[in-house]
Design a protein around this motif. Structure first.
Motif, PDB file in Angstrom:
ATOM      1  N   ASP A  47      76.994 -88.318-114.209  1.00 61.91           N
ATOM      2  CA  ASP A  47      75.877 -87.498-114.428  1.00 61.91           C
ATOM      3  C   ASP A  47      76.168 -86.189-114.164  1.00 61.91           C
ATOM      4  OD1 ASP A  47      74.678 -90.111-114.978  1.00 61.91           O
ATOM      5  OD2 ASP A  47      73.252 -89.855-113.203  1.00 61.91           O
ATOM      6  N   GLN A  48      75.650 -85.337-115.175  1.00 59.69           N
ATOM      7  CA  GLN A  48      75.700 -83.802-114.811  1.00 59.69           C
ATOM      8  C   GLN A  48      74.330 -83.234-114.783  1.00 59.69           C
ATOM      9  OE1 GLN A  48      79.214 -81.784-116.374  1.00 59.69           O
ATOM     10  NE2 GLN A  48      79.936 -83.654-117.355  1.00 59.69           N
ATOM     11  N   TRP A  49      74.216 -82.183-114.294  1.00 58.00           N
ATOM     12  CA  TRP A  49      72.712 -81.546-114.098  1.00 58.00           C
ATOM     13  C   TRP A  49      72.702 -80.214-114.326  1.00 58.00           C
ATOM     14  CZ3 TRP A  49      69.400 -85.354-113.168  1.00 58.00           C
ATOM     15  CH2 TRP A  49      69.936 -86.453-112.483  1.00 58.00           C
ATOM     16  N   TRP A  65      63.853 -77.147-112.141  1.00 59.84           N
ATOM     17  CA  TRP A  65      64.632 -78.549-111.936  1.00 59.84           C
ATOM     18  C   TRP A  65      65.740 -78.701-112.405  1.00 59.84           C
ATOM     19  CZ3 TRP A  65      64.557 -82.112-115.922  1.00 59.84           C
ATOM     20  CH2 TRP A  65      63.983 -81.472-117.248  1.00 59.84           C
ATOM     21  N   LYS A  66      66.297 -79.854-112.233  1.00 58.33           N
ATOM     22  CA  LYS A  66      67.543 -80.150-112.842  1.00 58.33           C
ATOM     23  C   LYS A  66      67.372 -81.357-113.829  1.00 58.33           C
ATOM     24  CE  LYS A  66      70.127 -79.203-108.633  1.00 58.33           C
ATOM     25  NZ  LYS A  66      71.115 -79.655-107.451  1.00 58.33           N
ATOM     26  N   GLN A  67      68.139 -80.952-114.954  1.00 53.83           N
ATOM     27  CA  GLN A  67      67.986 -82.053-115.992  1.00 53.83           C
ATOM     28  C   GLN A  67      69.352 -82.769-116.481  1.00 53.83           C
ATOM     29  OE1 GLN A  67      66.772 -80.061-119.711  1.00 53.83           O
ATOM     30  NE2 GLN A  67      65.992 -81.970-120.839  1.00 53.83           N
ATOM     31  N   ARG A  68      69.425 -83.988-116.405  1.00 57.98           N
ATOM     32  CA  ARG A  68      70.527 -84.804-116.718  1.00 57.98           C
ATOM     33  C   ARG A  68      71.201 -84.812-117.853  1.00 57.98           C
ATOM     34  NH1 ARG A  68      71.246 -91.291-115.663  1.00 57.98           N
ATOM     35  NH2 ARG A  68      69.610 -91.325-116.961  1.00 57.98           N
ATOM     36  N   TYR A  69      72.466 -84.535-118.024  1.00 59.30           N
ATOM     37  CA  TYR A  69      73.134 -84.585-119.337  1.00 59.30           C
ATOM     38  C   TYR A  69      74.448 -85.045-119.132  1.00 59.30           C
ATOM     39  CZ  TYR A  69      75.958 -80.644-117.982  1.00 59.30           C
ATOM     40  OH  TYR A  69      77.049 -79.686-117.517  1.00 59.30           O
ATOM     41  N   PHE A  70      75.072 -85.542-120.435  1.00 56.03           N
ATOM     42  CA  PHE A  70      76.575 -86.129-120.363  1.00 56.03           C
ATOM     43  C   PHE A  70      77.495 -85.340-121.326  1.00 56.03           C
ATOM     44  CE2 PHE A  70      73.263 -89.500-119.187  1.00 56.03           C
ATOM     45  CZ  PHE A  70      73.889 -89.932-118.234  1.00 56.03           C
ATOM     46  N   VAL A  71      78.657 -85.620-121.143  1.00 60.55           N
ATOM     47  CA  VAL A  71      79.628 -84.903-121.877  1.00 60.55           C
ATOM     48  C   VAL A  71      80.620 -85.875-122.504  1.00 60.55           C
ATOM     49  CG1 VAL A  71      81.199 -82.961-121.990  1.00 60.55           C
ATOM     50  CG2 VAL A  71      78.879 -82.522-120.867  1.00 60.55           C
ATOM     51  N   GLU A  89      61.957 -90.954-125.221  1.00 61.39           N
ATOM     52  CA  GLU A  89      60.960 -91.262-124.331  1.00 61.39           C
ATOM     53  C   GLU A  89      61.340 -92.628-123.511  1.00 61.39           C
ATOM     54  OE1 GLU A  89      60.044 -93.407-128.354  1.00 61.39           O
ATOM     55  OE2 GLU A  89      61.116 -91.751-127.714  1.00 61.39           O
ATOM     56  N   GLY A  90      62.486 -92.630-122.787  1.00 65.15           N
ATOM     57  CA  GLY A  90      63.066 -93.311-121.618  1.00 65.15           C
ATOM     58  C   GLY A  90      64.298 -92.919-121.294  1.00 65.15           C
ATOM     59  N   PRO A  91      64.881 -93.803-120.140  1.00 63.32           N
ATOM     60  CA  PRO A  91      66.016 -93.260-119.604  1.00 63.32           C
ATOM     61  C   PRO A  91      67.191 -92.880-120.829  1.00 63.32           C
ATOM     62  CG  PRO A  91      65.250 -94.948-118.478  1.00 63.32           C
ATOM     63  CD  PRO A  91      64.695 -94.773-119.758  1.00 63.32           C
ATOM     64  N   LEU A 116      71.448 -84.807-123.949  1.00 60.05           N
ATOM     65  CA  LEU A 116      70.599 -84.272-122.990  1.00 60.05           C
ATOM     66  C   LEU A 116      69.312 -85.090-122.865  1.00 60.05           C
ATOM     67  CD1 LEU A 116      69.767 -81.734-121.358  1.00 60.05           C
ATOM     68  CD2 LEU A 116      68.337 -80.809-123.154  1.00 60.05           C
ATOM     69  N   GLU A 117      69.091 -85.641-121.644  1.00 58.85           N
ATOM     70  CA  GLU A 117      67.960 -86.303-121.231  1.00 58.85           C
ATOM     71  C   GLU A 117      66.602 -85.677-121.229  1.00 58.85           C
ATOM     72  OE1 GLU A 117      67.721 -89.883-118.249  1.00 58.85           O
ATOM     73  OE2 GLU A 117      67.338 -88.067-117.223  1.00 58.85           O
ATOM     74  N   HIS A 118      65.636 -86.220-122.027  1.00 59.02           N
ATOM     75  CA  HIS A 118      64.144 -85.522-122.097  1.00 59.02           C
ATOM     76  C   HIS A 118      63.654 -85.481-120.834  1.00 59.02           C
ATOM     77  CE1 HIS A 118      60.163 -84.957-123.675  1.00 59.02           C
ATOM     78  NE2 HIS A 118      60.727 -84.989-125.071  1.00 59.02           N
ATOM     79  N   ARG A 119      62.860 -84.267-120.794  1.00 57.07           N
ATOM     80  CA  ARG A 119      62.374 -83.976-119.404  1.00 57.07           C
ATOM     81  C   ARG A 119      61.096 -85.341-119.372  1.00 57.07           C
ATOM     82  NH1 ARG A 119      58.832 -78.807-119.165  1.00 57.07           N
ATOM     83  NH2 ARG A 119      60.641 -78.078-119.283  1.00 57.07           N
TER      84      ARG A 119
END
Length: 490
Positions: A47-49, A65-71, A89-91, A116-119
């Motif tokens: 997980d990256q933030w 705040w910190k938002q999760r993302y992946f590469v 609308e979910g993880p 990028l994960e949704h807030r």
């Protein structure tokens, strides 16, 4: 606890799981890995933030705040594009960093892939809890601003200021992909907006109309049998003397008590959801996400409904409910509205609806509607009309019907609904998917093409290809690749 957001939108990068009862919709807890092999040249990516603003539209609010993302940079070639998959609308499910048609495109086009994960979903928690006061920071507009800031900062940090960015999304994230291109054309070059309900509507009875037609394609008698069963159940519910038998037939966790119209509507919607969810995801290829129950198809349900050895259509309807409970290892069916209201009103991040239920219903109450009511005569169910859905907005968030209607109208005014006007967006939709009724299914113009895929369900073109895919699905995926190749040359 059951969260009957049947037909809630989710498909691609987030998974709302049918179980204790979801879209995409019911919400519960298939475990999501904290890390995944994503094909990075170095091996494993965790997980990256990303530091994100809480309120993009208030310059005086400096909270972060910190938002999760992946590469996934396995396929990236210097000068190649950047693909940005939008969470919903979910993880966010990092399995999408290893699988999916977008990675096939990335390999052919030399793209860097970001997700990028949704807030307010998954691990991306902007606030201390999910109180209604805090949920005011949850909206598609804030989500688009998150995408814009993420795109700008990542381009600068990775030296990608000259790269062309392409947004991908399916379902609600498909709408976000289209709107990202619409509202931030200087940041995103093109978008693939799969199964995207771009038109907001408080009342959405067309959803169940498509369910009828999709069942009928399997067996013309199937939706008629479902309707007969539903009508029988509605009649039985008028007599409290039948309640014990009904509770036994449908394996309810507690004695059936219908004290208000909300109680009966919740029970009826929960049962109808067995058919709604299966139709929406019919014959998809979601196994790689850890989804259970993909073997339950329209054909399976219609087969049960056609089996006269099980008894009358009502008995077969109950057999479908038991089949679904067995499939998802649910011991008994919870169908008490007051319990649902209690759980949906829990504002803790550890609450039973924090996986996405409380958040997504809030978005429907403040932006989209999308309520799959039984208000049309051309569908198989009864007993959960529009007032039942609208009442939940008041019960959970103190949002009135008038406020809801105004918010939905404003959404269409802001984004354009069916009349979106921009360039370089492709809109794939499946004919089996009930959500196509709110999407773009015909070309708007040459730069806003639609790809309507007969015989396929929600987000089918996004899932990994397999040998049993119908030819029209393979052609649709190829068509999207050709469009991307053309657009990236522009």
């Amino acid at each position: 606890m059951a969260f009957p957001l049947h037909g809630a939108l989710l498909c691609a990068v987030a998974v709302l799981v049918v179980g204790s009862h979801r879209c995409e919709g019911r919400y519960d807890a298939f475990g999501k890995p904290d890390r995944v092999h994503v094909g990075r040249k170095g091996g494993v990516s965790e997980d990256q933030w990303f530091p994100q603003k809480l309120d993009h539209f208030n310059g005086a609010d400096s909270r972060i705040w910190k938002q999760r993302y992946f590469v996934n940079d396995k396929f990236f070639q210097t000068g190649g594009p950047v693909f940005l998959m939008i969470g919903g609308e979910g993880p966010a499910n990092p399995a999408w960093m290893e699988y999916g048609t977008w990675l096939t495109y990335a390999q052919k086009l030399g793209a860097l892939c970001l997700l990028l994960e949704h807030r307010f979903y998954g691990k991306s928690h902007p606030t201390a809890d999910l109180s209604t006061e805090n949920l005011r920071f949850l909206s598609s507009r804030q989500a688009l601003a998150d995408l814009a800031h993420f795109r700008t900062a990542m381009a600068e940090a990775r030296g990608l200021s000259k790269a062309k960015w392409v947004a991908f999304g399916g379902s609600y994230p498909g709408s976000l992909a289209a709107w990202f291109r619409l509202k931030y054309p200087h940041l995103v070059h093109a978008s693939v907006a799969t199964s995207a309900p771009v038109h907001a509507s408080v009342n959405f009875p067309e959803y169940l109309e498509v369910v009828w037609r999709s069942l009928a394609l399997e067996d013309p008698l199937c939706p008629q049998l479902v309707k007969k069963a539903s009508d029988t159940l509605l009649e039985l519910l008028k007599d409290p003397q039948t309640f014990d038998a009904i509770a036994k037939d449908f394996n309810l966790c507690t004695k059936l008590q219908l004290q208000t119209e909300m109680d009966s509507a919740y029970f009826l919607e929960t049962l109808a959801g067995n058919f709604m969810d299966v139709v929406q995801y019919n014959q998809d290829n979601r196994e790689f996400e850890g989804v259970v129950g993909t073997n339950i198809t329209i054909g399976v349900l219609c087969g049960v409904m056609a089996d006269a050895s099980l008894g009358e259509p009502y008995d077969r309807y109950a057999a479908v409910a038991r089949l679904m409970m067995d499939t998802f290892s649910v011991k008994c069916l919870e169908a008490v509205y007051s319990d649902y209201q209690r759980d949906m009103s829990n504002t803790s991040w550890d609450g039973p609806a924090a996986g996405g239920g409380r958040q997504w219903v809030y978005q429907t109450c403040t932006e989209f509607g999308f309520y799959q009511s039984t208000d049309s005569p051309n569908q198989p169910f009864g007993g959960f009309p529009l007032p039942y859905h609208v009442r939940q907005c008041a019960d959970f968030y103190n949002v009135s019907a008038e406020t809801l209607a105004a918010a939905v109208a404003q959404t269409n005014e802001y984004y354009g609904g069916y009349d979106i006007r921009t360039t370089r967006i492709v809109f794939p939709n499946g004919s089996i998917d009930p959500w196509h009724a709110l999407g773009i299914t015909r070309d708007i113009d040459a730069n806003l093409p639609a790809i309507f895929i007969p015989g396929t369900a929600h987000c089918a073109n996004m899932y990994p290809a397999r040998g049993q895919d119908p030819p029209q699905l393979t052609l649709a995926r190829d068509h999207i690749l050709v469009l991307l190749q053309q657009w990236l040359q522009q």
